[in-house]
Design a protein around this motif. Sequence first.
Motif, short mmCIF file in Angstrom:
data_model
loop_
_atom_site.label_atom_id
_atom_site.label_comp_id
_atom_site.label_asym_id
_atom_site.label_seq_id
_atom_site.Cartn_x
_atom_site.Cartn_y
_atom_site.Cartn_z
N ALA A 112 0.97 -1.40 -0.08
CA ALA A 112 0.27 0.24 0.15
C ALA A 112 0.99 1.51 -0.69
O ALA A 112 0.54 2.54 -0.53
N ASN A 113 1.47 1.35 1.22
CA ASN A 113 2.89 2.25 0.58
C ASN A 113 3.49 2.56 -0.65
O ASN A 113 4.01 1.16 -0.59
N PRO A 114 3.49 3.52 -0.96
CA PRO A 114 4.18 4.18 -2.28
C PRO A 114 5.37 3.61 -1.95
O PRO A 114 6.28 3.80 -3.22
N LYS A 167 11.74 -1.29 8.82
CA LYS A 167 11.09 0.08 8.89
C LYS A 167 9.94 0.66 9.37
O LYS A 167 9.93 1.92 9.71
N GLY A 168 8.64 0.05 9.99
CA GLY A 168 7.81 0.44 10.20
C GLY A 168 6.43 1.52 9.42
O GLY A 168 6.13 1.74 10.27
N GLY A 169 7.41 0.99 8.06
CA GLY A 169 6.40 1.97 7.14
C GLY A 169 5.44 1.05 6.15
O GLY A 169 4.84 2.01 5.59
N GLU A 170 5.06 -0.02 6.57
CA GLU A 170 4.38 -0.68 5.64
C GLU A 170 3.06 -0.50 6.24
O GLU A 170 2.60 -0.83 4.79
N LYS A 171 3.21 -0.72 7.46
CA LYS A 171 0.64 -0.49 7.52
C LYS A 171 0.69 1.63 7.89
O LYS A 171 -0.15 1.44 8.34
N SER A 172 1.74 2.14 7.14
CA SER A 172 1.75 3.98 7.62
C SER A 172 0.97 4.49 6.02
O SER A 172 -0.20 4.98 6.13
N TRP A 173 0.04 3.37 5.34
CA TRP A 173 -0.82 3.09 4.09
C TRP A 173 -1.44 2.69 3.80
O TRP A 173 -1.62 1.61 4.73
N PRO A 225 -2.29 7.90 2.63
CA PRO A 225 -1.76 7.26 4.38
C PRO A 225 -2.45 7.48 5.53
O PRO A 225 -3.50 8.12 5.27
N TYR A 226 -1.92 6.88 6.55
CA TYR A 226 -2.99 7.20 8.02
C TYR A 226 -3.23 8.42 8.06
O TYR A 226 -1.68 9.40 7.79
N PRO A 227 -3.79 9.15 8.11
CA PRO A 227 -4.01 11.11 7.88
C PRO A 227 -2.58 11.45 9.68
O PRO A 227 -2.85 10.89 10.33
N SER A 246 -9.92 -8.54 -2.56
CA SER A 246 -9.93 -7.89 -1.96
C SER A 246 -9.46 -6.53 -1.16
O SER A 246 -7.84 -6.80 -1.72
N CYS A 247 -9.65 -6.05 -0.20
CA CYS A 247 -8.75 -4.88 -0.19
C CYS A 247 -8.60 -3.67 1.35
O CYS A 247 -9.76 -4.46 2.11
N GLY A 248 -7.66 -3.19 1.75
CA GLY A 248 -7.47 -2.64 2.73
C GLY A 248 -7.19 -3.69 3.94
O GLY A 248 -6.15 -4.34 3.38
N PRO A 249 -7.15 -3.43 5.31
CA PRO A 249 -8.34 -2.27 6.05
C PRO A 249 -8.08 -1.86 6.27
O PRO A 249 -6.06 -1.34 6.08
N GLU A 250 -8.47 -0.98 6.69
CA GLU A 250 -8.57 0.68 7.67
C GLU A 250 -7.97 0.49 9.11
O GLU A 250 -8.55 1.39 9.46
N ASP A 251 -6.96 -0.92 9.51
CA ASP A 251 -6.66 -0.68 10.72
C ASP A 251 -5.65 -1.51 10.45
O ASP A 251 -5.21 -1.64 10.17
N LYS A 252 -5.27 -1.75 12.04
CA LYS A 252 -3.30 -1.79 11.86
C LYS A 252 -2.87 -2.66 12.94
O LYS A 252 -2.40 -3.61 13.45
N HIS A 253 -4.19 -4.58 12.39
CA HIS A 253 -3.88 -5.77 13.03
C HIS A 253 -2.51 -6.13 12.53
O HIS A 253 -2.39 -5.59 11.32
N TYR A 254 -2.14 -7.28 13.74
CA TYR A 254 -0.83 -7.16 12.82
C TYR A 254 -0.81 -7.64 11.92
O TYR A 254 1.18 -7.24 10.94
N LEU A 255 -1.32 -8.86 10.87
CA LEU A 255 -0.38 -9.96 10.15
C LEU A 255 -1.90 -8.90 8.47
O LEU A 255 -2.21 -9.75 7.47
N ASN A 256 -2.55 -8.04 8.95
CA ASN A 256 -3.15 -7.71 7.88
C ASN A 256 -1.84 -6.43 7.11
O ASN A 256 -1.25 -6.05 7.95
N HIS A 257 -2.25 -6.64 6.18
CA HIS A 257 -1.55 -6.10 5.02
C HIS A 257 -1.59 -4.33 3.93
O HIS A 257 -1.20 -4.31 3.57
N GLN A 258 -3.26 -4.00 4.75
CA GLN A 258 -3.56 -2.94 4.66
C GLN A 258 -3.65 -2.51 2.80
O GLN A 258 -3.44 -1.45 2.70
N SER A 259 -3.15 -3.57 1.71
CA SER A 259 -2.77 -3.39 0.57
C SER A 259 -4.37 -4.51 -0.22
O SER A 259 -5.34 -4.63 0.19
N VAL A 260 -3.81 -4.65 -1.33
CA VAL A 260 -4.84 -5.54 -2.48
C VAL A 260 -3.97 -7.57 -2.42
O VAL A 260 -3.19 -7.35 -2.91
N SER A 261 -5.50 -7.23 -2.04
CA SER A 261 -4.88 -9.02 -2.16
C SER A 261 -6.30 -9.74 -3.27
O SER A 261 -6.80 -9.16 -3.69
N MET A 262 -5.67 -10.34 -4.21
CA MET A 262 -6.26 -11.25 -5.00
C MET A 262 -5.79 -12.20 -5.84
O MET A 262 -5.42 -13.44 -5.01
#
Length: 331
Positions: A47-49, A56-62, A85-87, A306-322
């Motif tokens: 998700a992060n461009p 680096k802690g940035g994968e879940k920042s978008w 990005p998260y606001p 599928s896409c999202g989610p807009e939260d930061k649970h440990y195993l979530n990737h915040q992006s698009v899956s197919m």
Amino acid sequence: MRNFLYLLVLGGCFAFCPTQSKAQQSGLKKKAEIPYLKGESKRIFPANPDNPGPQKGGEKSWFTNDHCFVEDTDGTLHWFGINNPYPPKGKGLYRYHPYLGHLTTKNPEGEWKRLPHAIDESKGTEYIGAPYVVKHEESGRWAMVAETWRDKRRLEVYWSDDLHNWESDGKAILPDKLWISSRDPHIMKGSDGKYWIHIVSTGNKGVKQSQVLRIKTKDFVNFEDPETILGINDNNWATLMESPFLVERNGLWYLFFTYAHRRYAETIVVVSDDPDHFDYEKNTLTTLFGHAAEIFTYKGVQYITSCGPEDKHYLNHQSVSMSPLGWAKQR
């Protein structure tokens, strides 16, 4: 129960197991094929461009949300979608929504190339959402319907000659006839030669329920009044559904929609032999894993995302899956 066990063996989806006896079950449901995810739904891009990675802690920042796919005249597959990005402090999650992402590929299960944002409202309204892009055959241009937030939340049309540069006509679609929660368009060319825009909403014709509406247009300038093709009597103030998507297959119609306000990643499928009417109570066919699912066929393979989610649970990737999409014939 036999159908439920059959689907459980197939894997890839959660079956909807009706309580009716077989004699009471809808004939449509007996004839229908059951869609399912073939194997794992895998992330296709970060998700992060900047893609700094989890170390680096940035994968879940978008995060991502509603999106669409379209193939251009050269056979390149384009992805457009909410990608933000998260606001920052002082901004709201569902109000600070400034970017539509744009990626391309010629192998959806391989590498995706990230391009500049299709639309950037970071220095404007700070809100753009839920795009759907189609080729307007009559003009030869690309049309995008997306949710904007100017005087209020609304739907409007953007145009492009090349899928890279977009301009809005600045006009709201049916501003006096669509409820403020109308959103998440899916567009297809109908059998009547018109473009069918499917959205979720409520309040159409005075009925306060979760609804999927169809708006028809020939030119994306003039629009017919919305018609309700599915309604669920689950509320009296806003739609609880999201992200409708309609598929025709072997003479039957399958309406996919996310029941996100019940479960974030719950996609319901309702079958009908009439594209103008879907009965949630009688003809709900199955439940799939996925949020804001999109379905597309590329190089002979049909996929579901599928896409999202807009939260930061440990195993979530915040992006698009197919995953490839399968269709099981019932015994």
